[in-house]
Design an enzyme around this catalytic site. Structure first.
Site, PDB file in Angstrom:
ATOM      1  N   ASP A  33       0.803  -1.222   0.000  1.00 33.48           N
ATOM      2  CA  ASP A  33       0.000   0.000   0.000  1.00 33.48           C
ATOM      3  C   ASP A  33       0.837   1.273   0.000  1.00 33.48           C
ATOM      4  O   ASP A  33       0.420   2.304   0.537  1.00 33.48           O
ATOM      5  CB  ASP A  33      -0.970   0.022   1.204  1.00 33.48           C
ATOM      6  CG  ASP A  33      -1.889  -1.179   1.194  1.00 33.48           C
ATOM      7  OD1 ASP A  33      -2.260  -1.626   0.099  1.00 33.48           O
ATOM      8  OD2 ASP A  33      -2.240  -1.669   2.294  1.00 33.48           O
ATOM      9  N   LYS A  36       1.887   1.925  -5.127  1.00 35.25           N
ATOM     10  CA  LYS A  36       2.433   1.319  -6.363  1.00 35.25           C
ATOM     11  C   LYS A  36       1.523   1.563  -7.565  1.00 35.25           C
ATOM     12  O   LYS A  36       1.992   1.763  -8.671  1.00 35.25           O
ATOM     13  CB  LYS A  36       2.636  -0.201  -6.174  1.00 35.25           C
ATOM     14  CG  LYS A  36       3.634  -0.542  -5.089  1.00 35.25           C
ATOM     15  CD  LYS A  36       3.688  -2.028  -4.844  1.00 35.25           C
ATOM     16  CE  LYS A  36       2.423  -2.597  -4.254  1.00 35.25           C
ATOM     17  NZ  LYS A  36       2.100  -2.148  -2.893  1.00 35.25           N
ATOM     18  N   GLY A  60      -4.440  -4.315  -3.913  1.00 32.69           N
ATOM     19  CA  GLY A  60      -5.429  -3.280  -4.211  1.00 32.69           C
ATOM     20  C   GLY A  60      -4.648  -2.048  -4.595  1.00 32.69           C
ATOM     21  O   GLY A  60      -4.024  -1.427  -3.743  1.00 32.69           O
ATOM     22  N   HIS A  61      -4.613  -1.747  -5.881  1.00 31.86           N
ATOM     23  CA  HIS A  61      -3.791  -0.638  -6.374  1.00 31.86           C
ATOM     24  C   HIS A  61      -4.686   0.500  -6.845  1.00 31.86           C
ATOM     25  O   HIS A  61      -5.460   0.343  -7.781  1.00 31.86           O
ATOM     26  CB  HIS A  61      -2.889  -1.121  -7.519  1.00 31.86           C
ATOM     27  CG  HIS A  61      -1.880  -2.144  -7.071  1.00 31.86           C
ATOM     28  ND1 HIS A  61      -0.980  -2.723  -7.909  1.00 31.86           N
ATOM     29  CD2 HIS A  61      -1.627  -2.661  -5.843  1.00 31.86           C
ATOM     30  CE1 HIS A  61      -0.222  -3.565  -7.224  1.00 31.86           C
ATOM     31  NE2 HIS A  61      -0.598  -3.562  -5.967  1.00 31.86           N
ATOM     32  N   GLN A 243       2.012  -6.119  -3.112  1.00 30.93           N
ATOM     33  CA  GLN A 243       2.441  -6.202  -1.716  1.00 30.93           C
ATOM     34  C   GLN A 243       3.753  -5.416  -1.542  1.00 30.93           C
ATOM     35  O   GLN A 243       3.978  -4.477  -2.262  1.00 30.93           O
ATOM     36  CB  GLN A 243       2.591  -7.656  -1.250  1.00 30.93           C
ATOM     37  CG  GLN A 243       1.289  -8.434  -1.143  1.00 30.93           C
ATOM     38  CD  GLN A 243       0.734  -8.916  -2.477  1.00 30.93           C
ATOM     39  OE1 GLN A 243       1.433  -9.577  -3.231  1.00 30.93           O
ATOM     40  NE2 GLN A 243      -0.500  -8.593  -2.776  1.00 30.93           N
ATOM     41  N   ASP A 352       2.554  14.730   1.625  1.00 34.17           N
ATOM     42  CA  ASP A 352       1.528  15.699   2.039  1.00 34.17           C
ATOM     43  C   ASP A 352       0.866  15.309   3.357  1.00 34.17           C
ATOM     44  O   ASP A 352       0.400  16.169   4.102  1.00 34.17           O
ATOM     45  CB  ASP A 352       0.447  15.812   0.941  1.00 34.17           C
ATOM     46  CG  ASP A 352      -0.156  14.462   0.584  1.00 34.17           C
ATOM     47  OD1 ASP A 352       0.607  13.557   0.187  1.00 34.17           O
ATOM     48  OD2 ASP A 352      -1.387  14.287   0.730  1.00 34.17           O
TER      49      ASP A 352
HETATM   50  P1  GDP Z   1      -0.701   0.242  -3.531  1.00 32.55           P
HETATM   51  O1  GDP Z   1      -1.310  -1.015  -3.055  1.00 32.55           O
HETATM   52  O2  GDP Z   1       0.763   0.303  -3.253  1.00 32.55           O
HETATM   53  O3  GDP Z   1      -1.007   0.555  -4.965  1.00 32.55           O
HETATM   54  O4  GDP Z   1      -1.349   1.414  -2.667  1.00 32.55           O
HETATM   55  P2  GDP Z   1      -2.910   1.588  -2.317  1.00 32.55           P
HETATM   56  O5  GDP Z   1      -3.588   2.092  -3.517  1.00 32.55           O
HETATM   57  O6  GDP Z   1      -3.448   0.384  -1.661  1.00 32.55           O
HETATM   58  O7  GDP Z   1      -2.826   2.674  -1.185  1.00 32.55           O
HETATM   59  C1  GDP Z   1      -2.267   3.933  -1.393  1.00 32.55           C
HETATM   60  C2  GDP Z   1      -3.332   5.003  -1.107  1.00 32.55           C
HETATM   61  O8  GDP Z   1      -2.734   6.267  -1.007  1.00 32.55           O
HETATM   62  C3  GDP Z   1      -4.367   5.129  -2.216  1.00 32.55           C
HETATM   63  O9  GDP Z   1      -5.590   5.495  -1.648  1.00 32.55           O
HETATM   64  C4  GDP Z   1      -3.823   6.268  -3.062  1.00 32.55           C
HETATM   65  O10 GDP Z   1      -4.822   6.952  -3.791  1.00 32.55           O
HETATM   66  C5  GDP Z   1      -3.225   7.145  -2.019  1.00 32.55           C
HETATM   67  N1  GDP Z   1      -2.045   7.935  -2.423  1.00 32.55           N
HETATM   68  C6  GDP Z   1      -1.036   7.585  -3.258  1.00 32.55           C
HETATM   69  N2  GDP Z   1      -0.088   8.540  -3.270  1.00 32.55           N
HETATM   70  C7  GDP Z   1      -0.524   9.516  -2.441  1.00 32.55           C
HETATM   71  C8  GDP Z   1       0.021  10.753  -2.000  1.00 32.55           C
HETATM   72  O11 GDP Z   1       1.120  11.171  -2.374  1.00 32.55           O
HETATM   73  N3  GDP Z   1      -0.709  11.466  -1.080  1.00 32.55           N
HETATM   74  C9  GDP Z   1      -1.917  11.054  -0.623  1.00 32.55           C
HETATM   75  N4  GDP Z   1      -2.552  11.812   0.254  1.00 32.55           N
HETATM   76  N5  GDP Z   1      -2.453   9.890  -1.010  1.00 32.55           N
HETATM   77  C10 GDP Z   1      -1.762   9.132  -1.893  1.00 32.55           C
HETATM   78  P1  IMO Z   2      -0.909  -4.235  -2.217  1.00 33.61           P
HETATM   79  O1  IMO Z   2      -0.443  -4.794  -3.522  1.00 33.61           O
HETATM   80  C1  IMO Z   2      -0.923  -4.587   2.126  1.00 33.61           C
HETATM   81  C2  IMO Z   2      -0.989  -8.637   3.769  1.00 33.61           C
HETATM   82  C3  IMO Z   2      -2.227  -9.046   4.533  1.00 33.61           C
HETATM   83  C4  IMO Z   2      -1.626 -10.016   5.512  1.00 33.61           C
HETATM   84  C5  IMO Z   2      -0.547 -10.702   4.711  1.00 33.61           C
HETATM   85  C6  IMO Z   2      -0.961 -12.046   4.121  1.00 33.61           C
HETATM   86  O2  IMO Z   2      -2.196  -3.496  -2.293  1.00 33.61           O
HETATM   87  O3  IMO Z   2       0.185  -3.465  -1.577  1.00 33.61           O
HETATM   88  P2  IMO Z   2      -2.486 -12.713   2.063  1.00 33.61           P
HETATM   89  O4  IMO Z   2      -3.943 -12.473   1.798  1.00 33.61           O
HETATM   90  O5  IMO Z   2      -1.568 -12.172   1.027  1.00 33.61           O
HETATM   91  O6  IMO Z   2      -2.197 -14.156   2.367  1.00 33.61           O
HETATM   92  O7  IMO Z   2      -2.189 -11.919   3.430  1.00 33.61           O
HETATM   93  O8  IMO Z   2      -0.202  -9.814   3.664  1.00 33.61           O
HETATM   94  N1  IMO Z   2      -1.223  -8.139   2.411  1.00 33.61           N
HETATM   95  C7  IMO Z   2      -1.154  -6.853   2.059  1.00 33.61           C
HETATM   96  N2  IMO Z   2      -0.948  -5.757   2.794  1.00 33.61           N
HETATM   97  N3  IMO Z   2      -1.050  -4.472   0.799  1.00 33.61           N
HETATM   98  C8  IMO Z   2      -1.223  -5.570   0.032  1.00 33.61           C
HETATM   99  O9  IMO Z   2      -1.225  -5.527  -1.311  1.00 33.61           O
HETATM  100  C9  IMO Z   2      -1.331  -6.827   0.661  1.00 33.61           C
HETATM  101  N4  IMO Z   2      -1.540  -8.096   0.219  1.00 33.61           N
HETATM  102  C10 IMO Z   2      -1.448  -8.881   1.290  1.00 33.61           C
HETATM  103  O10 IMO Z   2      -2.846  -7.947   5.140  1.00 33.61           O
HETATM  104  O11 IMO Z   2      -0.986  -9.293   6.550  1.00 33.61           O
HETATM  105 MG    MG Z   3      -2.883  -1.657  -1.838  1.00 37.69          MG
END
Ligand code: GDP
Ligand code: IMO
Ligand code: MG
Length: 443
Positions: A33, A36, A60-61, A243, A352
């Site tokens: 999270d 990416k 979840g991207h 991840q 930010d």
């Molecule tokens: P990922 O799994 O690595 O793709 O990240 P996620 O999408 O799960 O979580 C990142 C969250 O932060 C999402 O809700 C993005 O929209 C948000 N996000 C990404 N970059 C920024 C940033 O620079 N500032 C803020 N406030 N939110 C961001």
């Molecule tokens: P993205 O790509 C954050 C975590 C779960 C749990 C552990 C194992 O959005 O960054 P699993 O279901 O993979 O067997 O769970 O890994 N986990 C993540 N945490 N971002 C993710 O994906 C994750 N995918 C799995 O919360 O701790």
């Molecule tokens: Mg994510």
């Protein structure tokens, strides 16, 4: 009006014109999270291919384009660009229902998915994997991993045990039926006798899976060959990690990890091209750190600082909606991430979110007994006893989300960035200051 002609798209191309990508891995340097999805989308306007090489719909991207928000779990983030071919490599695990729904959601928003390719060798997340993920977690009680319950661990488990069902097995009816039958004989015993769950009926699975045949046969391909040929043709290719490094099955905080290799080496294995093909590894890291699920977290702030990060950074899981645990940036683990991945660049996101804090801390070492450790300790008992050693920085009050030039950042924000860069010894070329596609600073 086509999605691709939108003004936002044109703007973002202008912003990064001149960047050469070649073969670039984008991966999470923390516990996932990190942003990416946003970072991959940022680079993808110049990419010919975006390849997912591991993980499944535990990912979840998020991509934010104007008023639209997309949460992709299986389709590579490059799908947002008409010129880009999204590829799901053999290292991934696929839930057909989720993939189909995701494609439909994208199509409903006028995003074309017809170029999508899926490896013949990717493994299928079967209904029993999801049930077992739930049952195993429940049985662990307070020792649970906190998985996403998407069947990821059981599916990769079967792959390693050579019991898995691949895309190519699904496309051959006899093979699929035989492998499904064998698996159900075993899995139903485990579901019923060990966990007291309800067994799965062979006919029901066969009937359900029939409806995916057309879609899967239209996208299945030898993606290793396709990616290799694209490398030869000098195409620009992005490899989108899921991840994060600290969730890597070998190098993460085992057993509180996911079930695949999330680190850079798997971009080669999980997509089926050799390791000499990669030119850059971009590590994505937040300006602080977050984690969902159980496991050690040395810089965790279970206080008003953590609450501030959660609220301001909207730190709720994209997949499960769970509240993420938050804390100060940990440079010991970030340096470890550099080592494991050969990071050549850092992309800092969510700077930010730190605006408004009076003091910003960053972990520069761990205290274990009376010693200061600066190399990430692999022994659990040591890690469990470590206390963070912090360096402290002054904060800033300004809203930085509209800033696009590095020099315009508050002095304290620049000091913070430059300290991280020097400590990790990896250039920080990009800083994200908001979720939107264009909220970036390029240094
Ligand atoms: P990922 O799994 O690595 O793709 O990240 P996620 O999408 O799960 O979580 C990142 C969250 O932060 C999402 O809700 C993005 O929209 C948000 N996000 C990404 N970059 C920024 C940033 O620079 N500032 C803020 N406030 N939110 C961001
Ligand atoms: P993205 O790509 C954050 C975590 C779960 C749990 C552990 C194992 O959005 O960054 P699993 O279901 O993979 O067997 O769970 O890994 N986990 C993540 N945490 N971002 C993710 O994906 C994750 N995918 C799995 O919360 O701790
Ligand atoms: Mg994510």
């Amino acid at each position: 009006k086509s999605f691709y002609t939108s003004e936002m798209h044109v703007l973002s191309i202008v912003v990064i014109q001149g960047e050469k990508l070649s073969t670039t891995i984008v991966l999470g340097a923390q516990w996932g999270d990190e942003g990416k999805g946003k970072v991959t989308d940022f680079f993808a306007s110049k990419a010919d291919l975006v390849v997912r090489f591991q993980g499944g719909n535990n990912a979840g991207h998020t991509i934010v384009i104007g008023d639209e928000k997309f949460a992709l779990s299986m389709v590579p983030s490059g799908v947002m660009y008409e010129s880009c071919t999204p590829v799901i490599g053999s290292g991934c695990v696929i839930d057909f229902e989720v993939l189909k729904n995701e494609i439909e959601t994208l199509n409903n928003k006028n995003i074309d998915t017809t170029k999508l390719k899926l490896s013949y060798n990717a493994h299928i997340i079967m209904p029993y994997h999801k049930i077992l993920d739930e049952l195993i977690e429940e049985s662990l009680g307070d020792k649970k991993i906190g998985t996403t319950k998407k069947g990821i661990g059981p599916c990769y488990g079967d792959k390693i045990q050579r019991k898995g069902i691949r895309i190519q097995d699904f496309l051959s009816e006899d093979k699929f039926n035989e492998r499904l039958k064998n698996n159900l004989e075993e899995k139903n015993q485990i579901i019923e006798k060990i966990y007291g769950g309800t067994p799965i009926k062979f006919d029901e699975v066969v009937n359900e899976y029939k409806k995916y045949k057309e879609l899967i046969s239209s996208i299945a391909e030898d993606t290793s060959l396709f990616i290799s040929n694209s490398v030869k043709e000098n195409k620009e290719i992005l490899f989108e990690g899921a991840q994060g490094t600290l969730l890597d099955i070998d190098h993460g905080t085992y057993p509180f990890v996911t079930s695949s290799n999330t680190s850079a080496g798997n971009a080669a294995t999980g997509s089926g091209i050799g390791p000499l093909n990669f030119e850059q590894v971009v590590g994505v890291t937040k300006a602080y750190i977050s984690r969902v699920g159980t496991g050690p977290f040395i810089t965790e702030q279970e206080n008003e600082i953590g609450d501030y990060m959660i609220e301001k950074g909207a730190e709720f899981g994209t997949v499960t909606g769970r509240r993420r645990r938050c804390g100060w940036l940990d440079l010991v683990s970030l340096r470890y991430s550099k080592r494991i991945n050969s990071l050549s660049q850092l992309f800092i996101t969510k700077l930010d979110v730190l605006s408004g804090l009076e003091e910003i801390k960053v972990c520069v070492g761990y205290k274990f007994e009376d010693k200061k450790i600066t190399d990430y300790p692999l022994i659990d008992e040591i890690l469990d006893e470590c206390e963070p050693v912090y360096e402290s920085f002054g904060g800033w009050d300004e809203d930085i989300s509209k800033i696009r030039k590095y020099d315009a950042l508050p002095e304290n924000a620049k000091k913070y960035i430059e300290f991280i860069e020097e400590f990790i010894d990896v250039p920080i070329k990009y800083i994200s200051v908001g979720p939107e596609r264009n909220q970036n600073i390029i240094r």
